[in-house]
Write a protein that holds these residues in place. Structure first.
Motif, PDB file in Angstrom:
ATOM      1  N   ARG A   1      -7.069  11.520 -18.220  1.00 22.14           N
ATOM      2  CA  ARG A   1      -6.913  11.468 -16.833  1.00 22.14           C
ATOM      3  C   ARG A   1      -7.906  10.504 -16.221  1.00 22.14           C
ATOM      4  NH1 ARG A   1      -2.246  13.194 -15.390  1.00 22.14           N
ATOM      5  NH2 ARG A   1      -2.976  14.456 -13.533  1.00 22.14           N
ATOM      6  N   ALA A   2      -7.162   9.922 -15.011  1.00 27.03           N
ATOM      7  CA  ALA A   2      -8.306   9.192 -14.081  1.00 27.03           C
ATOM      8  C   ALA A   2      -7.812   9.395 -12.678  1.00 27.03           C
ATOM      9  CB  ALA A   2      -8.364   7.733 -14.547  1.00 27.03           C
ATOM     10  N   LYS A   3      -8.798   9.625 -11.816  1.00 25.39           N
ATOM     11  CA  LYS A   3      -8.459   9.693 -10.442  1.00 25.39           C
ATOM     12  C   LYS A   3      -8.582   8.251 -10.033  1.00 25.39           C
ATOM     13  CE  LYS A   3      -9.985  12.032  -6.245  1.00 25.39           C
ATOM     14  NZ  LYS A   3     -10.943  13.134  -5.730  1.00 25.39           N
ATOM     15  N   VAL A   4      -7.381   7.883  -9.361  1.00 24.36           N
ATOM     16  CA  VAL A   4      -7.297   6.738  -8.893  1.00 24.36           C
ATOM     17  C   VAL A   4      -7.174   6.482  -7.479  1.00 24.36           C
ATOM     18  CG1 VAL A   4      -6.555   5.604 -11.387  1.00 24.36           C
ATOM     19  CG2 VAL A   4      -4.820   6.610  -9.533  1.00 24.36           C
ATOM     20  N   SER A   5      -7.290   5.162  -6.922  1.00 26.81           N
ATOM     21  CA  SER A   5      -6.782   4.938  -5.462  1.00 26.81           C
ATOM     22  C   SER A   5      -6.231   3.707  -5.502  1.00 26.81           C
ATOM     23  CB  SER A   5      -8.002   4.739  -4.490  1.00 26.81           C
ATOM     24  OG  SER A   5      -8.756   3.941  -4.810  1.00 26.81           O
ATOM     25  N   ALA A   6      -5.165   3.583  -4.744  1.00 30.28           N
ATOM     26  CA  ALA A   6      -4.553   2.326  -4.326  1.00 30.28           C
ATOM     27  C   ALA A   6      -3.799   2.314  -3.024  1.00 30.28           C
ATOM     28  CB  ALA A   6      -2.973   2.120  -5.166  1.00 30.28           C
ATOM     29  N   GLY A   7      -4.731   1.356  -2.266  1.00 28.02           N
ATOM     30  CA  GLY A   7      -4.553   1.114  -0.881  1.00 28.02           C
ATOM     31  C   GLY A   7      -5.056   2.884  -0.363  1.00 28.02           C
ATOM     32  N   SER A   8      -4.166   3.290   0.641  1.00 33.02           N
ATOM     33  CA  SER A   8      -4.667   4.436   1.085  1.00 33.02           C
ATOM     34  C   SER A   8      -4.236   5.784   0.466  1.00 33.02           C
ATOM     35  CB  SER A   8      -3.906   4.602   2.611  1.00 33.02           C
ATOM     36  OG  SER A   8      -2.457   4.683   2.228  1.00 33.02           O
TER      37      SER A   8
ATOM     38  N   LEU B   1       8.377  -3.720   2.142  1.00 35.72           N
ATOM     39  CA  LEU B   1       7.014  -3.851   1.117  1.00 35.72           C
ATOM     40  C   LEU B   1       6.845  -2.507   0.587  1.00 35.72           C
ATOM     41  CD1 LEU B   1       5.073  -6.097   3.329  1.00 35.72           C
ATOM     42  CD2 LEU B   1       6.389  -6.847   1.767  1.00 35.72           C
ATOM     43  N   CYS B   2       6.377  -2.488  -0.573  1.00 34.39           N
ATOM     44  CA  CYS B   2       6.271  -0.931  -1.208  1.00 34.39           C
ATOM     45  C   CYS B   2       4.839  -0.588  -0.607  1.00 34.39           C
ATOM     46  CB  CYS B   2       5.864  -1.206  -2.622  1.00 34.39           C
ATOM     47  SG  CYS B   2       5.729   0.361  -3.700  1.00 34.39           S
ATOM     48  N   PRO B   3       4.680   0.416  -0.078  1.00 30.13           N
ATOM     49  CA  PRO B   3       3.306   0.991   0.581  1.00 30.13           C
ATOM     50  C   PRO B   3       2.117   1.259  -0.766  1.00 30.13           C
ATOM     51  CG  PRO B   3       4.891   2.784   0.516  1.00 30.13           C
ATOM     52  CD  PRO B   3       5.638   1.380  -0.054  1.00 30.13           C
ATOM     53  N   ILE B   4       2.487   1.125  -1.773  1.00 31.69           N
ATOM     54  CA  ILE B   4       1.463   1.449  -2.626  1.00 31.69           C
ATOM     55  C   ILE B   4       1.142   0.483  -3.664  1.00 31.69           C
ATOM     56  CG2 ILE B   4       1.693   4.011  -2.713  1.00 31.69           C
ATOM     57  CD1 ILE B   4       3.039   4.084  -5.252  1.00 31.69           C
ATOM     58  N   ASP B   5       2.030  -0.559  -3.559  1.00 29.14           N
ATOM     59  CA  ASP B   5       1.737  -1.857  -4.557  1.00 29.14           C
ATOM     60  C   ASP B   5       2.115  -3.143  -3.874  1.00 29.14           C
ATOM     61  OD1 ASP B   5       1.919  -3.899  -6.321  1.00 29.14           O
ATOM     62  OD2 ASP B   5       2.771  -2.712  -7.808  1.00 29.14           O
ATOM     63  N   ARG B   6       0.922  -3.838  -3.150  1.00 31.78           N
ATOM     64  CA  ARG B   6       1.381  -5.057  -2.314  1.00 31.78           C
ATOM     65  C   ARG B   6       2.127  -5.929  -2.866  1.00 31.78           C
ATOM     66  NH1 ARG B   6      -4.648  -7.409  -1.802  1.00 31.78           N
ATOM     67  NH2 ARG B   6      -3.875  -9.178  -1.426  1.00 31.78           N
ATOM     68  N   TYR B   7       2.406  -6.249  -4.247  1.00 33.18           N
ATOM     69  CA  TYR B   7       3.133  -7.026  -4.799  1.00 33.18           C
ATOM     70  C   TYR B   7       4.463  -6.565  -5.264  1.00 33.18           C
ATOM     71  CZ  TYR B   7      -0.806  -9.890  -4.363  1.00 33.18           C
ATOM     72  OH  TYR B   7      -2.067 -10.587  -4.024  1.00 33.18           O
ATOM     73  N   ARG B   8       4.870  -5.527  -5.069  1.00 38.58           N
ATOM     74  CA  ARG B   8       6.213  -4.931  -5.280  1.00 38.58           C
ATOM     75  C   ARG B   8       6.954  -4.893  -3.895  1.00 38.58           C
ATOM     76  NH1 ARG B   8       8.306  -3.572  -9.728  1.00 38.58           N
ATOM     77  NH2 ARG B   8       9.938  -2.208  -9.885  1.00 38.58           N
ATOM     78  N   VAL B   9       8.230  -5.369  -4.138  1.00 32.04           N
ATOM     79  CA  VAL B   9       9.048  -5.788  -2.699  1.00 32.04           C
ATOM     80  C   VAL B   9      10.604  -5.395  -3.062  1.00 32.04           C
ATOM     81  CG1 VAL B   9       7.519  -7.341  -1.935  1.00 32.04           C
ATOM     82  CG2 VAL B   9       9.305  -8.225  -3.330  1.00 32.04           C
ATOM     83  N   LYS B  10      11.163  -4.698  -1.964  1.00 30.25           N
ATOM     84  CA  LYS B  10      12.719  -4.621  -2.130  1.00 30.25           C
ATOM     85  C   LYS B  10      13.103  -6.047  -1.771  1.00 30.25           C
ATOM     86  CE  LYS B  10      16.456  -1.510  -0.822  1.00 30.25           C
ATOM     87  NZ  LYS B  10      16.569  -0.368   0.252  1.00 30.25           N
ATOM     88  N   VAL B  11      14.198  -6.394  -2.503  1.00 32.82           N
ATOM     89  CA  VAL B  11      14.736  -7.898  -2.183  1.00 32.82           C
ATOM     90  C   VAL B  11      16.150  -7.771  -2.178  1.00 32.82           C
ATOM     91  CG1 VAL B  11      12.856  -8.701  -3.436  1.00 32.82           C
ATOM     92  CG2 VAL B  11      14.821  -8.363  -4.691  1.00 32.82           C
TER      93      VAL B  11
END
Length: 126
Positions: free
Chosen positions: A11-18, A91-101
Motif C-alpha cells: 500500500r502507498a499513501k498518495v496525493s493528487a491535487g487536493s 475537467l476531472c478534479p483528480i487528474d488534470r489530463y482526464r476530461v469529459k468530451v
C-alpha cells in the motif's frame, strides 16, 4: 500524477491535487498496479500539452477509449479513431489530463495522455 507520501507493504499513501489517500501499489501476486514516471517524462507532458480547458477542441493522435465514468476502470463505451475532433465538456478534479468530451455521436471520459506518458492529442485545426 500521484505523489507518494508514505509506503507500507503493498500500500502507498498518495496525493493528487487536493486529494490524499491510500492505494494498493501491487496485487497479492506482487504485480504492479502503478508505475513510476521519470521526472523527464512528466516534464515532457507538461511542455507538450497545456492544461485543458472547457470548450477546447482537440484532435486524437491515437485511438482513444471513451469511458462511461471519469475512472479509467469504468466501461469503455466507444473508441475515437485518430483524426477525430472532440470538445472538452468537463475537467476531472483528480487528474488534470482526464476530461469529459463530446465527439460525433458519443459523450464520455478519456485521457489526453497515453499510459506511457506521451500526449495522445493535438489541438484541433478547425
Amino acid at each position: 500524477l500521484l505523489q507518494i507520501l508514505e509506503v507500507s507493504g503493498r500500500r502507498a499513501k498518495v496525493s493528487a491535487g487536493s486529494l490524499e489517500g491510500w492505494i494498493s501499489k501491487a496485487t497479492r501476486l506482487n504485480e504492479p498496479l502503478v508505475r513510476k514516471q521519470s521526472a523527464a517524462a512528466a516534464a515532457s507532458v507538461h511542455c507538450d500539452l497545456k492544461d485543458p480547458a472547457v470548450g477546447t477542441k482537440y484532435e486524437a493522435k491515437v485511438m482513444l477509449a471513451v469511458h462511461t465514468e471519469a475512472s479509467s476502470a469504468s466501461e469503455v463505451k466507444a473508441k475515437l479513431k485518430p483524426g477525430t475532433v472532440f470538445s472538452v465538456l468537463e475537467l476531472c478534479p483528480i487528474d488534470r489530463y482526464r476530461v469529459k468530451v463530446s465527439a460525433r455521436m458519443v459523450t464520455g471520459w478519456l485521457s489526453l495522455v497515453a499510459a506511457d506518458g506521451k500526449v495522445a492529442v493535438g489541438e484541433a485545426s478547425e
